[in-house]
Design a protein around this motif. Sequence first.
Motif, PDB file in Angstrom:
ATOM      1  N   MET A   1      35.902  24.389  20.781  1.00 50.29           N
ATOM      2  CA  MET A   1      35.541  24.575  19.393  1.00 50.29           C
ATOM      3  C   MET A   1      35.089  23.231  18.832  1.00 50.29           C
ATOM      4  SD  MET A   1      37.897  25.650  16.090  1.00 50.29           S
ATOM      5  CE  MET A   1      38.960  26.675  16.988  1.00 50.29           C
ATOM      6  N   SER A   2      33.867  23.161  18.370  1.00 45.90           N
ATOM      7  CA  SER A   2      33.366  21.908  17.792  1.00 45.90           C
ATOM      8  C   SER A   2      33.541  21.930  16.286  1.00 45.90           C
ATOM      9  CB  SER A   2      31.893  21.699  18.155  1.00 45.90           C
ATOM     10  OG  SER A   2      31.117  22.684  17.527  1.00 45.90           O
ATOM     11  N   HIS A   3      33.733  20.750  15.734  1.00 44.39           N
ATOM     12  CA  HIS A   3      33.907  20.622  14.294  1.00 44.39           C
ATOM     13  C   HIS A   3      32.723  19.866  13.705  1.00 44.39           C
ATOM     14  CE1 HIS A   3      37.999  22.087  14.031  1.00 44.39           C
ATOM     15  NE2 HIS A   3      38.269  21.407  15.126  1.00 44.39           N
ATOM     16  N   ASN A   4      32.220  20.382  12.606  1.00 38.96           N
ATOM     17  CA  ASN A   4      31.208  19.671  11.843  1.00 38.96           C
ATOM     18  C   ASN A   4      31.941  18.794  10.840  1.00 38.96           C
ATOM     19  OD1 ASN A   4      29.083  21.076  13.088  1.00 38.96           O
ATOM     20  ND2 ASN A   4      29.335  22.779  11.668  1.00 38.96           N
ATOM     21  N   VAL A   5      31.626  17.506  10.837  1.00 38.73           N
ATOM     22  CA  VAL A   5      32.272  16.594   9.911  1.00 38.73           C
ATOM     23  C   VAL A   5      31.245  16.129   8.892  1.00 38.73           C
ATOM     24  CG1 VAL A   5      33.514  14.429   9.635  1.00 38.73           C
ATOM     25  CG2 VAL A   5      33.898  15.826  11.676  1.00 38.73           C
ATOM     26  N   ARG A   6      31.575  16.309   7.628  1.00 40.35           N
ATOM     27  CA  ARG A   6      30.719  15.842   6.532  1.00 40.35           C
ATOM     28  C   ARG A   6      31.512  14.808   5.757  1.00 40.35           C
ATOM     29  NH1 ARG A   6      27.896  20.461   3.356  1.00 40.35           N
ATOM     30  NH2 ARG A   6      26.819  18.605   2.664  1.00 40.35           N
ATOM     31  N   LYS A  44      43.599  -3.783  -9.386  1.00 40.92           N
ATOM     32  CA  LYS A  44      43.110  -5.154  -9.558  1.00 40.92           C
ATOM     33  C   LYS A  44      41.881  -5.445  -8.695  1.00 40.92           C
ATOM     34  CE  LYS A  44      46.684  -6.083 -12.144  1.00 40.92           C
ATOM     35  NZ  LYS A  44      46.590  -5.667 -13.503  1.00 40.92           N
ATOM     36  N   THR A  45      41.717  -4.700  -7.604  1.00 35.61           N
ATOM     37  CA  THR A  45      40.574  -4.868  -6.698  1.00 35.61           C
ATOM     38  C   THR A  45      40.038  -3.476  -6.359  1.00 35.61           C
ATOM     39  OG1 THR A  45      41.969  -4.784  -4.724  1.00 35.61           O
ATOM     40  CG2 THR A  45      41.543  -6.966  -5.661  1.00 35.61           C
ATOM     41  N   ILE A  46      38.879  -3.424  -5.734  1.00 33.13           N
ATOM     42  CA  ILE A  46      38.315  -2.145  -5.306  1.00 33.13           C
ATOM     43  C   ILE A  46      39.186  -1.617  -4.167  1.00 33.13           C
ATOM     44  CG2 ILE A  46      36.336  -0.968  -4.313  1.00 33.13           C
ATOM     45  CD1 ILE A  46      34.601  -3.174  -5.556  1.00 33.13           C
ATOM     46  N   GLU A  47      39.657  -0.393  -4.316  1.00 32.08           N
ATOM     47  CA  GLU A  47      40.503   0.233  -3.303  1.00 32.08           C
ATOM     48  C   GLU A  47      39.827   1.493  -2.796  1.00 32.08           C
ATOM     49  OE1 GLU A  47      43.287  -1.098  -2.164  1.00 32.08           O
ATOM     50  OE2 GLU A  47      43.416  -2.712  -3.654  1.00 32.08           O
ATOM     51  N   GLN A  48      40.021   1.772  -1.513  1.00 31.48           N
ATOM     52  CA  GLN A  48      39.428   2.944  -0.877  1.00 31.48           C
ATOM     53  C   GLN A  48      40.531   3.929  -0.513  1.00 31.48           C
ATOM     54  OE1 GLN A  48      37.256   1.969   2.691  1.00 31.48           O
ATOM     55  NE2 GLN A  48      37.418   4.023   3.479  1.00 31.48           N
ATOM     56  N   TYR A  49      40.313   5.213  -0.825  1.00 29.09           N
ATOM     57  CA  TYR A  49      41.261   6.273  -0.502  1.00 29.09           C
ATOM     58  C   TYR A  49      40.502   7.420   0.130  1.00 29.09           C
ATOM     59  CZ  TYR A  49      44.123   3.559  -3.638  1.00 29.09           C
ATOM     60  OH  TYR A  49      44.788   2.525  -4.232  1.00 29.09           O
ATOM     61  N   SER A  50      41.030   7.950   1.230  1.00 30.61           N
ATOM     62  CA  SER A  50      40.357   9.048   1.936  1.00 30.61           C
ATOM     63  C   SER A  50      41.152  10.334   1.803  1.00 30.61           C
ATOM     64  CB  SER A  50      40.229   8.715   3.426  1.00 30.61           C
ATOM     65  OG  SER A  50      39.414   7.598   3.611  1.00 30.61           O
ATOM     66  N   PHE A  51      40.423  11.411   1.743  1.00 29.57           N
ATOM     67  CA  PHE A  51      41.018  12.739   1.652  1.00 29.57           C
ATOM     68  C   PHE A  51      40.188  13.658   2.536  1.00 29.57           C
ATOM     69  CE2 PHE A  51      41.207  16.943  -0.396  1.00 29.57           C
ATOM     70  CZ  PHE A  51      42.570  17.166  -0.315  1.00 29.57           C
ATOM     71  N   GLU A  52      40.848  14.412   3.427  1.00 26.81           N
ATOM     72  CA  GLU A  52      40.143  15.342   4.296  1.00 26.81           C
ATOM     73  C   GLU A  52      40.573  16.768   4.008  1.00 26.81           C
ATOM     74  OE1 GLU A  52      40.351  14.487   8.460  1.00 26.81           O
ATOM     75  OE2 GLU A  52      39.478  12.501   8.213  1.00 26.81           O
ATOM     76  N   SER A  53      39.612  17.655   4.068  1.00 23.77           N
ATOM     77  CA  SER A  53      39.896  19.077   3.942  1.00 23.77           C
ATOM     78  C   SER A  53      39.090  19.808   5.008  1.00 23.77           C
ATOM     79  CB  SER A  53      39.548  19.587   2.544  1.00 23.77           C
ATOM     80  OG  SER A  53      38.186  19.354   2.264  1.00 23.77           O
ATOM     81  N   SER A  54      39.559  20.967   5.384  1.00 20.49           N
ATOM     82  CA  SER A  54      38.847  21.727   6.415  1.00 20.49           C
ATOM     83  C   SER A  54      38.688  23.173   5.979  1.00 20.49           C
ATOM     84  CB  SER A  54      39.583  21.659   7.748  1.00 20.49           C
ATOM     85  OG  SER A  54      40.874  22.188   7.629  1.00 20.49           O
ATOM     86  N   PHE A  55      37.605  23.754   6.436  1.00 22.07           N
ATOM     87  CA  PHE A  55      37.324  25.156   6.172  1.00 22.07           C
ATOM     88  C   PHE A  55      36.528  25.686   7.345  1.00 22.07           C
ATOM     89  CE2 PHE A  55      34.747  28.599   4.344  1.00 22.07           C
ATOM     90  CZ  PHE A  55      35.762  29.407   3.879  1.00 22.07           C
TER      91      PHE A  55
END
Length: 87
Positions: A1-6, A44-55
């Motif tokens: 099963m392959s997953h498409n990642v966007r 105080k600085t630029i911060e990066q936050y990641s969130f993943e969801s799947s469908f």
Amino acid sequence: MSHNVRESNILLCGSSRVGKSTLINAICQQNLIKSNQSLNSNTKTIEQYSFESSFNNSIHKTIFWDTPGIESWNEDDIHNYMDSLIE
């Protein structure tokens, strides 16, 4: 099963203490970022936050960029600030 990642990137800018971090937490339905009710800004600085969801067979990764507040809102200051973020 392959997953498409966007992947999407969202940069949040605005005045200090208006709820940029709180908005990210609400969208992700998690407490990714510490926020408080005081008049002192946490970011105080630029911060990066990641969130993943799947469908189905797709995975969507959203990267939120939380920025310190912009205190001065004249046009030149905004352009200079955005240029510094991009660099």
